[in-house]
Design a protein around this motif. Sequence first.
Motif, mmCIF file in Angstrom:
data_model
loop_
_atom_site.group_PDB
_atom_site.id
_atom_site.type_symbol
_atom_site.label_atom_id
_atom_site.label_comp_id
_atom_site.label_asym_id
_atom_site.label_seq_id
_atom_site.Cartn_x
_atom_site.Cartn_y
_atom_site.Cartn_z
ATOM 1 N N LEU A 113 8.503 8.840 -9.884
ATOM 2 C CA LEU A 113 8.554 8.162 -8.585
ATOM 3 C C LEU A 113 7.182 8.164 -7.916
ATOM 4 O O LEU A 113 6.571 9.212 -7.700
ATOM 5 N N ASP A 114 6.704 6.964 -7.589
ATOM 6 C CA ASP A 114 5.454 6.784 -6.858
ATOM 7 C C ASP A 114 5.740 6.003 -5.584
ATOM 8 O O ASP A 114 6.616 5.130 -5.560
ATOM 9 N N PHE A 115 4.966 6.311 -4.536
ATOM 10 C CA PHE A 115 5.084 5.513 -3.317
ATOM 11 C C PHE A 115 3.781 5.575 -2.533
ATOM 12 O O PHE A 115 3.148 6.630 -2.419
ATOM 13 N N ALA A 116 3.375 4.408 -1.994
ATOM 14 C CA ALA A 116 2.228 4.310 -1.095
ATOM 15 C C ALA A 116 2.551 3.261 -0.049
ATOM 16 O O ALA A 116 3.314 2.322 -0.305
ATOM 17 N N TYR A 117 1.985 3.390 1.142
ATOM 18 C CA TYR A 117 2.272 2.454 2.233
ATOM 19 C C TYR A 117 1.331 1.254 2.216
ATOM 20 O O TYR A 117 0.924 0.754 3.246
ATOM 21 N N GLY A 118 1.016 0.774 1.047
ATOM 22 C CA GLY A 118 0.160 -0.394 0.914
ATOM 23 C C GLY A 118 -0.555 -0.360 -0.412
ATOM 24 O O GLY A 118 -0.698 0.703 -1.039
ATOM 25 N N PRO A 119 -1.031 -1.517 -0.898
ATOM 26 C CA PRO A 119 -1.645 -1.581 -2.228
ATOM 27 C C PRO A 119 -2.923 -0.753 -2.361
ATOM 28 O O PRO A 119 -3.283 -0.343 -3.461
ATOM 29 N N HIS A 120 -3.613 -0.505 -1.254
ATOM 30 C CA HIS A 120 -4.862 0.247 -1.312
ATOM 31 C C HIS A 120 -4.755 1.621 -0.643
ATOM 32 O O HIS A 120 -5.754 2.311 -0.498
ATOM 33 N N ALA A 121 -3.546 1.981 -0.244
ATOM 34 C CA ALA A 121 -3.346 3.263 0.438
ATOM 35 C C ALA A 121 -3.203 4.396 -0.565
ATOM 36 O O ALA A 121 -2.843 4.191 -1.741
ATOM 37 N N PRO B 134 12.060 0.652 -1.274
ATOM 38 C CA PRO B 134 11.908 0.673 -2.733
ATOM 39 C C PRO B 134 10.661 1.439 -3.136
ATOM 40 O O PRO B 134 9.665 1.444 -2.409
ATOM 41 N N PRO B 135 10.681 2.094 -4.283
ATOM 42 C CA PRO B 135 9.490 2.807 -4.751
ATOM 43 C C PRO B 135 8.425 1.841 -5.254
ATOM 44 O O PRO B 135 8.732 0.703 -5.646
ATOM 45 N N ALA B 136 7.170 2.300 -5.253
ATOM 46 C CA ALA B 136 6.104 1.503 -5.863
ATOM 47 C C ALA B 136 6.243 1.508 -7.373
ATOM 48 O O ALA B 136 5.919 0.537 -8.051
ATOM 49 N N ALA B 137 6.728 2.629 -7.903
ATOM 50 C CA ALA B 137 6.985 2.752 -9.336
ATOM 51 C C ALA B 137 8.033 3.839 -9.521
ATOM 52 O O ALA B 137 8.239 4.683 -8.643
#
Length: 277
Positions: A38-46, A85-88
């Motif tokens: 599980l990966d998560f970030a609050y934006g593509p460059h965060a 949703p998760p980023a991955a």
Amino acid sequence: MPEVPSQPSQPARSAGPSGVFPAPGRHGEAADISVRELDFAYGPHAERVLRRLALDIPHGDHLAVVGTSGIGKSTLAALLAGIVPPAAGTVSMGGRPVTDFDEVLRCRLIALVPQEAYVFPGTVAANLAYFAPDADLARLQRSAEAVGLSKVIDRLGGLDARLHAPATELSSGERQLFALARVHACAAPVVVLDEATCHLDPVAEARAEAAFAERPGTLIVIAHRLVSATRARRVLLLDGNRTALGTHAELLARTPHYAELVGHWEATAAALLPTDV
């Protein structure tokens, strides 16, 4: 890769008087939760808040999630509940990603209680029955008593009393008790408390958590105080790439950062104690 040691088998709690909890299992049985990569970030460059987290939460488990402020505890709560949703990676329940459930099913299976509780204008009973519309008054009373809301209800005039402006009629802690009683009365097999007792004193918090620990199903507590970790069967420490999982005693013995966090909590609690004048 996050540290996830072998997990002891956990005895599942059986369904209570409200009946068997619904779940997406083939035969309707309550299902385990599986978290994979599980990966998560609050934006593509965060910066990523969660990195390749792997975790199994068997049905009936009582898990506390701890970590420093901003480390991703509330984010994990929202991911487990399928709200974001998760980023991955995936969060699955009964083998199905929770983000694949429609909103009605997801809310029936996973109840998330956030920090800021909402109580709407209307009767006390209507507020408590919001997630359990078929519940009788006795069931609502039992849930109110279990989490410590009964005295507030008595002060308001009983279950038939009407709230006109809950934001001013109730304190922050009382609104949290309403939210807790509302979810306690529902049939969701998974409950996630996201610092949902932060406006309660330690005694009231202990009573509310005990009520959910005794309730059938899975309990996940985003910890506001150290004692939530000591009450849980297992503890998940979020700390970037140094994620660790185990009992409170196991993490104290083998994870220096957890011991540091516990020491910080204990020092803060001691500083808040009244001193003799």
